[in-house]
Write an enzyme that holds these catalytic residues in place. Structure first.
Site, PDB file in Angstrom:
ATOM      1  N   GLY A 181      57.787  44.260   7.359  1.00 41.59           N
ATOM      2  CA  GLY A 181      58.323  45.296   6.007  1.00 41.59           C
ATOM      3  C   GLY A 181      59.497  46.390   6.499  1.00 41.59           C
ATOM      4  O   GLY A 181      60.202  45.556   7.174  1.00 41.59           O
ATOM      5  N   LEU A 228      61.637  45.518   4.051  1.00 41.72           N
ATOM      6  CA  LEU A 228      62.718  44.744   3.688  1.00 41.72           C
ATOM      7  C   LEU A 228      63.693  44.963   2.993  1.00 41.72           C
ATOM      8  O   LEU A 228      64.390  46.523   2.551  1.00 41.72           O
ATOM      9  CB  LEU A 228      61.670  44.387   2.324  1.00 41.72           C
ATOM     10  CG  LEU A 228      60.326  43.784   2.751  1.00 41.72           C
ATOM     11  CD1 LEU A 228      59.821  43.011   0.795  1.00 41.72           C
ATOM     12  CD2 LEU A 228      60.022  42.436   3.583  1.00 41.72           C
ATOM     13  N   GLY A 285      68.602  41.040   4.650  1.00 43.14           N
ATOM     14  CA  GLY A 285      67.779  40.385   6.085  1.00 43.14           C
ATOM     15  C   GLY A 285      67.179  39.634   5.414  1.00 43.14           C
ATOM     16  O   GLY A 285      66.669  38.353   5.663  1.00 43.14           O
ATOM     17  N   HIS A 286      65.789  40.258   5.539  1.00 40.37           N
ATOM     18  CA  HIS A 286      64.627  39.913   4.713  1.00 40.37           C
ATOM     19  C   HIS A 286      64.895  38.433   3.370  1.00 40.37           C
ATOM     20  O   HIS A 286      63.788  37.419   3.592  1.00 40.37           O
ATOM     21  CB  HIS A 286      63.195  41.009   4.804  1.00 40.37           C
ATOM     22  CG  HIS A 286      62.745  41.271   5.866  1.00 40.37           C
ATOM     23  ND1 HIS A 286      63.767  43.021   5.874  1.00 40.37           N
ATOM     24  CD2 HIS A 286      62.624  41.283   6.704  1.00 40.37           C
ATOM     25  CE1 HIS A 286      62.965  43.001   7.346  1.00 40.37           C
ATOM     26  NE2 HIS A 286      62.509  42.462   7.790  1.00 40.37           N
ATOM     27  N   LYS A 308      69.530  36.637  13.958  1.00 38.10           N
ATOM     28  CA  LYS A 308      69.910  37.922  14.514  1.00 38.10           C
ATOM     29  C   LYS A 308      69.003  38.246  15.945  1.00 38.10           C
ATOM     30  O   LYS A 308      69.692  38.459  17.042  1.00 38.10           O
ATOM     31  CB  LYS A 308      69.702  39.017  14.004  1.00 38.10           C
ATOM     32  CG  LYS A 308      69.629  40.638  14.675  1.00 38.10           C
ATOM     33  CD  LYS A 308      69.679  41.796  13.476  1.00 38.10           C
ATOM     34  CE  LYS A 308      68.407  41.995  13.433  1.00 38.10           C
ATOM     35  NZ  LYS A 308      67.349  42.431  14.453  1.00 38.10           N
ATOM     36  N   ASP A 309      67.360  37.970  15.588  1.00 39.99           N
ATOM     37  CA  ASP A 309      66.613  37.730  16.737  1.00 39.99           C
ATOM     38  C   ASP A 309      66.597  36.501  17.297  1.00 39.99           C
ATOM     39  O   ASP A 309      65.792  35.410  17.439  1.00 39.99           O
ATOM     40  CB  ASP A 309      65.093  38.081  16.709  1.00 39.99           C
ATOM     41  CG  ASP A 309      64.748  39.638  15.312  1.00 39.99           C
ATOM     42  OD1 ASP A 309      65.538  40.508  16.189  1.00 39.99           O
ATOM     43  OD2 ASP A 309      65.085  38.781  14.158  1.00 39.99           O
TER      44      ASP A 309
END
Length: 304
Positions: free
Chosen positions: A29, A31, A34-35, A152-153
């Site tokens: 959440g 948001l 990126g999401h 990013k992750d």
């Protein structure tokens, strides 16, 4: 857009879509763009897209920001409803009790052996056990064809790919580019923690990684002595780039890792023929930021 809160309802909807291609974007959440880039990509490529919003307590250590993590359910639902193809969306908003109904201490977890010794895993012990467990549960609940994650992750992307391989999920893992602010800062739900002064410092991480990338190419291209450990130069460049500008920023780790396994590359030279992830985590005030860039192999690695 349909909003559902139970596993039973998700499975009921999914059963009616057996002949359709299903995309899935798991989120916590709060948001942001990126999401939305992941969700829009899934909407573009699939007949139906499921988006989960669940702040997963299992991936937070006791001293981390689980209680403070932004929860903006109403705002998130409005954002999703306003997307151009929102009629193709299903939003799954489970409670903690829905996802983890068993209060016994003997819960089942999914654990990737050795990941707590790698970059983000070493910095956040137990984090990937929580991520791996919740994603495995969500994959089983939604049964998607395609899942979407942001670059990013970086180590998380490696972990998800390994889970899909090792547990034989028939899922395509689609990693999408990091979405950034104009000054280069990677979009993140935690960016809202930053004060104005801290926000002005935050782009140094991306700048430092890019300087390290330039150093990587420079050293690889210019140095004649192939016995030099180029990894050392890359790490030093990141430390120097950050500490010379801001001495109050704490560096949690700097990683030079294989793009496929996430394992640290101990030695780099011209013959290393795989992509490298340059990644780092820093702390500005009370806010922890992560970022990475992908560096392709030196062209000479493919020369005969």
């Amino acid at each position: 857009m349909k909003v559902v809160r139970t596993i039973k309802d998700v499975r009921k909807i999914r059963k009616a879509l057996l002949d359709e291609n299903i995309g899935f974007v798991p989120t916590m959440g709060a948001l942001h763009e990126g999401h939305l880039s992941l969700i829009n990509k899934s909407l573009e490529e699939n007949d139906k897209t499921f988006v989960s919003i669940f702040v997963n307590k299992k991936q937070f250590a006791p001293d981390e920001d689980y209680e403070e993590y932004p929860r903006t359910e109403e705002e998130d639902i409005n954002i999703l409803n306003n997307l151009p193809s929102s009629e193709k969306l299903v939003c799954f908003l489970p409670s903690s009790n829905e996802m983890y109904p068993n209060t016994s201490k003997n819960n089942t977890f999914v654990d990737i052996e050795g990941i707590d010794e790698l970059s983000e895993g070493r910095s956040r012990k137990g984090f990937f056990r929580g991520v791996s467990t919740v994603c495995t549960k969500l994959f089983n609940i939604v049964n998607p064809d395609d899942v979407y994650f942001g670059q990013k992750d970086a180590l998380q992307c490696c972990a998800i790919k390994q889970i899909v391989r090792d547990l034989n999920f028939e899922i395509n893992v689609k990693v999408q580019p990091t979405i950034r602010e104009e000054d280069g800062l990677a979009k993140s739900s935690r960016n809202r923690y930053l004060s104005e002064k801290e926000r002005s410092k935050a782009p140094i991480l991306y700048k430092a990684l890019n300087l390290a990338k330039d150093r990587y190419h420079y050293v690889i291209n210019e140095e004649d002595d192939l016995a030099i450990n180029y990894r050392f130069y890359i790490i030093q460049e990141v430390i120097k780039s950050i500490s010379e500008v801001y001495d109050d920023i704490k560096i949690h780790y700097i990683s030079v890792a294989d793009d496929f396994t996430g394992e640290e590359v101990k030695f780099l030279n011209r013959v290393y023929d795989k992509n490298v992830i340059l990644s780092s985590a820093i702390q500005i005030g009370n806010t922890r930021l992560i970022d990475n860039i992908i560096v392709p192999p030196h062209p000479s690695a493919f020369n005969e």
